[in-house]
Design an enzyme around this catalytic site. Structure first.
Site, mmCIF file in Angstrom:
data_model
loop_
_atom_site.group_PDB
_atom_site.id
_atom_site.type_symbol
_atom_site.label_atom_id
_atom_site.label_comp_id
_atom_site.label_asym_id
_atom_site.label_seq_id
_atom_site.Cartn_x
_atom_site.Cartn_y
_atom_site.Cartn_z
ATOM 1 N N ASP A 18 -6.144 -0.034 -5.416
ATOM 2 C CA ASP A 18 -5.815 1.110 -6.254
ATOM 3 C C ASP A 18 -5.720 2.330 -5.350
ATOM 4 O O ASP A 18 -6.563 2.537 -4.483
ATOM 5 C CB ASP A 18 -6.909 1.311 -7.318
ATOM 6 C CG ASP A 18 -6.389 2.155 -8.460
ATOM 7 O OD1 ASP A 18 -5.287 1.858 -8.964
ATOM 8 O OD2 ASP A 18 -7.057 3.129 -8.842
ATOM 9 N N ASN A 24 3.453 -4.236 -7.479
ATOM 10 C CA ASN A 24 4.166 -3.317 -6.604
ATOM 11 C C ASN A 24 4.609 -4.029 -5.313
ATOM 12 O O ASN A 24 3.793 -4.336 -4.449
ATOM 13 C CB ASN A 24 3.211 -2.149 -6.293
ATOM 14 C CG ASN A 24 3.874 -1.069 -5.466
ATOM 15 O OD1 ASN A 24 4.693 -1.338 -4.606
ATOM 16 N ND2 ASN A 24 3.486 0.167 -5.733
ATOM 17 N N THR A 28 -0.849 -7.641 -7.768
ATOM 18 C CA THR A 28 -0.166 -6.352 -7.862
ATOM 19 C C THR A 28 1.219 -6.567 -8.445
ATOM 20 O O THR A 28 1.761 -7.667 -8.380
ATOM 21 C CB THR A 28 -0.044 -5.671 -6.474
ATOM 22 O OG1 THR A 28 0.615 -4.413 -6.614
ATOM 23 C CG2 THR A 28 0.716 -6.521 -5.477
ATOM 24 N N LYS A 49 3.696 -2.235 -1.986
ATOM 25 C CA LYS A 49 2.314 -2.468 -1.551
ATOM 26 C C LYS A 49 2.174 -3.843 -0.922
ATOM 27 O O LYS A 49 1.516 -4.010 0.102
ATOM 28 C CB LYS A 49 1.370 -2.449 -2.764
ATOM 29 C CG LYS A 49 0.945 -1.105 -3.218
ATOM 30 C CD LYS A 49 -0.138 -1.280 -4.274
ATOM 31 C CE LYS A 49 -0.524 0.064 -4.826
ATOM 32 N NZ LYS A 49 -1.622 -0.034 -5.793
ATOM 33 N N HIS A 66 -3.336 5.153 4.459
ATOM 34 C CA HIS A 66 -4.547 4.914 3.679
ATOM 35 C C HIS A 66 -4.708 3.420 3.381
ATOM 36 O O HIS A 66 -5.781 2.864 3.487
ATOM 37 C CB HIS A 66 -4.449 5.716 2.379
ATOM 38 C CG HIS A 66 -3.159 5.497 1.624
ATOM 39 N ND1 HIS A 66 -1.927 5.603 2.226
ATOM 40 C CD2 HIS A 66 -2.900 5.150 0.326
ATOM 41 C CE1 HIS A 66 -0.973 5.356 1.333
ATOM 42 N NE2 HIS A 66 -1.542 5.072 0.181
ATOM 43 N N ARG A 67 -3.589 2.782 3.030
ATOM 44 C CA ARG A 67 -3.657 1.354 2.657
ATOM 45 C C ARG A 67 -3.963 0.493 3.881
ATOM 46 O O ARG A 67 -4.736 -0.455 3.795
ATOM 47 C CB ARG A 67 -2.325 0.934 2.024
ATOM 48 C CG ARG A 67 -2.254 -0.528 1.576
ATOM 49 C CD ARG A 67 -1.146 -0.740 0.583
ATOM 50 N NE ARG A 67 -1.313 0.133 -0.558
ATOM 51 C CZ ARG A 67 -0.572 1.225 -0.775
ATOM 52 N NH1 ARG A 67 0.402 1.547 0.042
ATOM 53 N NH2 ARG A 67 -0.814 1.986 -1.826
ATOM 54 N N LYS A 82 4.398 3.196 9.079
ATOM 55 C CA LYS A 82 3.490 3.643 8.008
ATOM 56 C C LYS A 82 2.144 2.933 8.144
ATOM 57 O O LYS A 82 1.083 3.532 7.945
ATOM 58 C CB LYS A 82 4.122 3.378 6.631
ATOM 59 C CG LYS A 82 3.272 3.852 5.461
ATOM 60 C CD LYS A 82 3.940 3.694 4.112
ATOM 61 C CE LYS A 82 2.969 4.005 2.980
ATOM 62 N NZ LYS A 82 3.505 3.732 1.629
ATOM 63 N N ASP A 124 5.960 8.672 -1.331
ATOM 64 C CA ASP A 124 6.275 8.693 0.110
ATOM 65 C C ASP A 124 7.272 9.781 0.511
ATOM 66 O O ASP A 124 7.065 10.462 1.525
ATOM 67 C CB ASP A 124 6.775 7.315 0.578
ATOM 68 C CG ASP A 124 5.637 6.325 0.780
ATOM 69 O OD1 ASP A 124 4.474 6.762 0.869
ATOM 70 O OD2 ASP A 124 5.920 5.116 0.848
HETATM 71 P P1 IMP Z 1 -1.561 2.519 -8.022
HETATM 72 O O1 IMP Z 1 -2.479 2.198 -6.900
HETATM 73 O O2 IMP Z 1 -0.496 1.471 -8.146
HETATM 74 O O3 IMP Z 1 -2.271 2.840 -9.290
HETATM 75 O O4 IMP Z 1 -0.775 3.791 -7.525
HETATM 76 C C1 IMP Z 1 -0.830 5.028 -8.148
HETATM 77 C C2 IMP Z 1 0.452 5.786 -7.917
HETATM 78 O O5 IMP Z 1 0.475 6.276 -6.582
HETATM 79 C C3 IMP Z 1 1.718 4.962 -8.120
HETATM 80 O O6 IMP Z 1 2.675 5.741 -8.781
HETATM 81 C C4 IMP Z 1 2.173 4.649 -6.725
HETATM 82 O O7 IMP Z 1 3.587 4.592 -6.655
HETATM 83 C C5 IMP Z 1 1.632 5.832 -5.926
HETATM 84 N N1 IMP Z 1 1.275 5.361 -4.602
HETATM 85 C C6 IMP Z 1 0.285 4.489 -4.284
HETATM 86 N N2 IMP Z 1 0.279 4.235 -2.975
HETATM 87 C C7 IMP Z 1 1.301 4.962 -2.449
HETATM 88 C C8 IMP Z 1 1.822 5.080 -1.140
HETATM 89 O O8 IMP Z 1 1.386 4.438 -0.171
HETATM 90 N N3 IMP Z 1 2.860 5.918 -1.007
HETATM 91 C C9 IMP Z 1 3.393 6.622 -2.043
HETATM 92 N N4 IMP Z 1 2.963 6.523 -3.283
HETATM 93 C C10 IMP Z 1 1.916 5.693 -3.488
#
Ligand code: IMP
Length: 180
Positions: free
Chosen positions: A60, A8, A6, A11, A162-163, A157, A139
């Site tokens: 994802d 991020n 990742t 995450k 979800h995560r 959190k 968030d």
């Molecule tokens: P991806 O899983 O990185 O493709 O996330 C898609 C989009 O949703 C990104 O802009 C992330 O910042 C946002 N996102 C994913 N998970 C979260 C979360 O737990 N909180 C807030 N935004 C999220």
């Protein structure tokens, strides 16, 4: 030890609280444009497994708003990068149905194993303003009760997100399978 691929850090920080032995690898992978998170994760994990030796996982996620017919959904990353939270608040400004949910799909693979996926959801609502500077992405506009996820520390959190649901499902699967 598992490699979590990742870019991020938010995450990764959340995942790290669930899996003690996790290493972040920011090597990028193809995120296909598809209708479901499962398709994106399944394609991605196969690419990552070809490039990295050992147990690997990716995740994802997306924000789904029923009043907007599920938007931004699989376009969540693009929407966050372009119009951002203020753009979503604007789209929702006249809307009384504020329901929203996050969905997470985690995909895991290791040598000799067909990739597996697990999902998790958290249901809440879109607020009327951004609140809090914790977390990341959507968030600050996603509320549970009268608080946004942006106002919650990681451990809080992780009790509801979800995560944490998708990753705890993977963790349970890993520890329940028979030893090879
Ligand atoms: P991806 O899983 O990185 O493709 O996330 C898609 C989009 O949703 C990104 O802009 C992330 O910042 C946002 N996102 C994913 N998970 C979260 C979360 O737990 N909180 C807030 N935004 C999220």
């Amino acid at each position: 030890m598992i490699y979590f691929v990742t870019s991020n850090r938010g995450k990764f920080a959340e995942a790290r609280e669930i899996f003690e032995d996790l290493e972040m690898r920011n090597i990028g992978y193809t995120e296909i444009q598809a209708d479901t998170l499962e398709e994106v994760a399944d394609f991605g994990i196969r690419e990552v497994a070809r490039r990295l030796e050992g147990p690997v996982m990716i995740e994802d996620a997306g924000l789904f708003i029923p009043a907007l017919k599920g938007f931004p959904g699989v376009y969540s990353a693009y929407v966050q990068k372009t119009v951002g939270n203020q753009g979503i608040l604007k789209l929702m400004s006249e809307e009384t149905d504020r329901r929203a949910f996050f969905r997470s799909v985690v995909a895991y693979a290791e040598p000799g194993l067909e990739p597996v996926t697990f999902e998790g959801e958290v249901h809440g609502r879109i607020g009327f303003e951004e609140r809090g500077n914790l977390g990341f992405g959507y968030d600050p506009i996603f509320y549970l009760g009268n608080r946004s996820l942006g106002e919650m520390e990681i451990d809080e959190k992780n009790c509801i997100s979800h995560r944490s649901a998708s990753m705890n499902a993977l963790k349970a699967w890993l520890s329940s399978r028979p030893e090879p």
